[in-house]
Design a protein around this motif. Structure first.
Motif, PDB file in Angstrom:
ATOM      1  N   PHE B  99     -23.755  36.450 -47.568  1.00  0.00           N
ATOM      2  CA  PHE B  99     -22.610  37.222 -48.160  1.00  0.00           C
ATOM      3  C   PHE B  99     -21.578  37.397 -48.006  1.00  0.00           C
ATOM      4  N   GLY B 100     -21.089  36.621 -47.227  1.00  0.00           N
ATOM      5  CA  GLY B 100     -19.696  36.647 -46.886  1.00  0.00           C
ATOM      6  C   GLY B 100     -19.103  34.982 -47.167  1.00  0.00           C
ATOM      7  N   GLU B 101     -20.225  34.378 -47.326  1.00  0.00           N
ATOM      8  CA  GLU B 101     -19.716  32.871 -47.695  1.00  0.00           C
ATOM      9  C   GLU B 101     -19.390  32.878 -49.089  1.00  0.00           C
ATOM     10  N   LEU B 102     -20.399  33.583 -50.191  1.00  0.00           N
ATOM     11  CA  LEU B 102     -20.658  33.904 -51.032  1.00  0.00           C
ATOM     12  C   LEU B 102     -18.853  34.419 -51.658  1.00  0.00           C
ATOM     13  N   MET B 103     -18.651  35.828 -50.906  1.00  0.00           N
ATOM     14  CA  MET B 103     -17.585  36.313 -51.197  1.00  0.00           C
ATOM     15  C   MET B 103     -16.368  35.313 -50.910  1.00  0.00           C
ATOM     16  N   ALA B 104     -16.478  34.848 -49.892  1.00  0.00           N
ATOM     17  CA  ALA B 104     -15.346  33.281 -49.531  1.00  0.00           C
ATOM     18  C   ALA B 104     -15.083  32.928 -50.833  1.00  0.00           C
ATOM     19  N   VAL B 105     -15.785  32.152 -50.926  1.00  0.00           N
ATOM     20  CA  VAL B 105     -16.062  31.066 -52.458  1.00  0.00           C
ATOM     21  C   VAL B 105     -15.684  31.962 -54.066  1.00  0.00           C
TER      22      VAL B 105
END
Lengths: 129, 129, 129, 129, 129, 129
Positions: B99-105
């Motif tokens: 989720f964290g990486e998804l939001m960063a993208v």
């Protein structure tokens, strides 16, 4: 209006970023986005470092990240971004069948996002925690 | 303004859709989105059949599709959709690191989409074919 | 943050606008939008005069205009606007069946707008003149 | 990047959809949107069937539906959609006077949607039920 | 769904960022945005460093930057961002008269952006160079 | 589709608006936006009078207003508006360094707007009053 800055005309600070982009991505030249951003070396450097970080494989692989980037760019209607991240996603392994399904999901999400807002649907208790 | 329609008060056409949602998703009740859409049985049926089709595993797996759905919903700022597809993505296997990486993208895509438009970057010849 | 300004606390310039809204719309009080805009009397007056002009019956009738206003507000995800123009459209004659079809069109338009952008569809010669 | 698929090169599944579009709309050829979607026959078929359903006359007539479609496409800035649904709305009877008023409403809605959000206007009790 | 992480429960990496935010902004505690981002320490650190850089006075002063941030947040309909950057802009010197004019400009820009797209206005030669 | 209306072909009502634009802005001809809007003289007149009012120096100076207009246009992805208000902002004194910082702020705002929505961050009590 800002003009693109080619490697030959670039300052050494800009060249250092261009060199890192070319080495990281194994490409012969940087694409137009970076040549335009080079008008503002601080933004060029910060944006490249952020992108390099965010798009590196981690909990999500590169293909998934590129498809998400493409999905957001389609949803925002950014023509350049659709072209460049469409190319990047294909390079990372997105087949045409995957592209087709990706677009279908993006389309449905945009449709139901608006239906939800139009009907003023309140969040279910089950989704709050 | 339309009110949610519960199973008990639903017509048989609406109940048939609710039953299929519950069976397909293995849930005890449908979420609010479907209860509001039930005010328009034709849209309820068409939307559910489209979603069932589009979100089924294919060239992309369910987890990837749910994360893309969530990414678009975040980019559109649809609170309900973020809550419901956030829950669906987690149920399909999205970890908090993912989720964290998804939001960063999603964040980076929104940032660079606007930089591209602001600098009026033309599409590279290499991206056209 | 700006607070709403009620009639009793309003300047005479603001009251003049409030009076015209109440007389034009045959309502006992203005809705919150106008009470907040009253913090900036010039914007209040200009916005009201523009709205009164634009929403008056002309080549399009009031109901059509209110449904278009609602459609745009849904597409932009403006909760207040969906509530207020949903009420205005219903007052102008929008039935629940019409609302259902309106939402279906808004949903499809948002879906196909993104499909068009994702597939980078060029405009047909037939549409240019 | 996907290329358009013409009738001559299309599979029989795609031709069946193209034939239905041509018969329903009484046109000699399908427009580019469908030729690009033909790269994904399942999405082509689902999208056409949804559009045919949603855009058929019902509680709202075809002209109203096409104007709403155009209004949303303008609000989303989708150039292709503005061109194609502008043409469709005109074919359905939209005069230039109606187009002018439609654009005026779309413009005002976009303006006031943002004023509402900027002033953080809470929904009036009268709009909740 | 991610929960906010308070200073007491934070890792030393997160605390280091929180400490820098508090020192830079001269505030007793960080606002919720940072407590939520703390769920992803890498994004927390990168976002804070980018914000600190981008929002520092330079060719544009802090007040202008905060008003632009607020204008974009209003245009995107992000309630939290409108509240937090509205507060930041006021702290940096935005008077209520300035806020009123800012909203008027944001409103007009959103209106004319859509008129331009609806009328399909081509760029004047004078604007290309 | 509406065609641009040049001064020579314009009605006297349209010419009066064109004359005022030229006199106010000290330009030899109006730009394309106004020539297209001239298809609807009421919208032309109302839009020009609103713009003249809203963009006049007041609590905010002209340069700040033009930069905000540009920021919103970038965030909305309106190519024409970016070109025309980019030119207007430069004419009002925006240096390339200011443009670079403006774009950096617009980029960050779009990024963090989405992070806020994705993490579902609730408004801090300190921002409510």
């Amino acid at each position: 209006m800002p003009q693109p800055i080619d490697y030959a005309a670039a300052s050494s600070a800009v060249r250092a970023v261009f060199d890192d982009i070319k080495a990281t991505r194994k490409v012969a030249d940087v694409n137009n986005f970076w040549k335009y951003l080079a008008n503002d070396p601080a933004t060029l450097k910060r944006t490249w470092e952020s992108i390099k970080d965010v798009m590196a494989p981690g909990a999500l692989d590169v293909l998934t990240k590129e498809m998400v980037y493409l999905a957001v760019s389609v949803s925002n209607g950014c023509g350049y971004c659709i072209a460049s991240h469409g190319a990047a996603a294909r390079k990372a392994g997105m087949s045409e069948a995957m592209f087709g399904e990706l677009m279908a999901v993006v389309g449905m999400a945009n449709e139901t996002n608006r239906l939800v807002q139009g009907y003023r649907v309140p969040v279910d208790a089950a989704y709050e925690w």
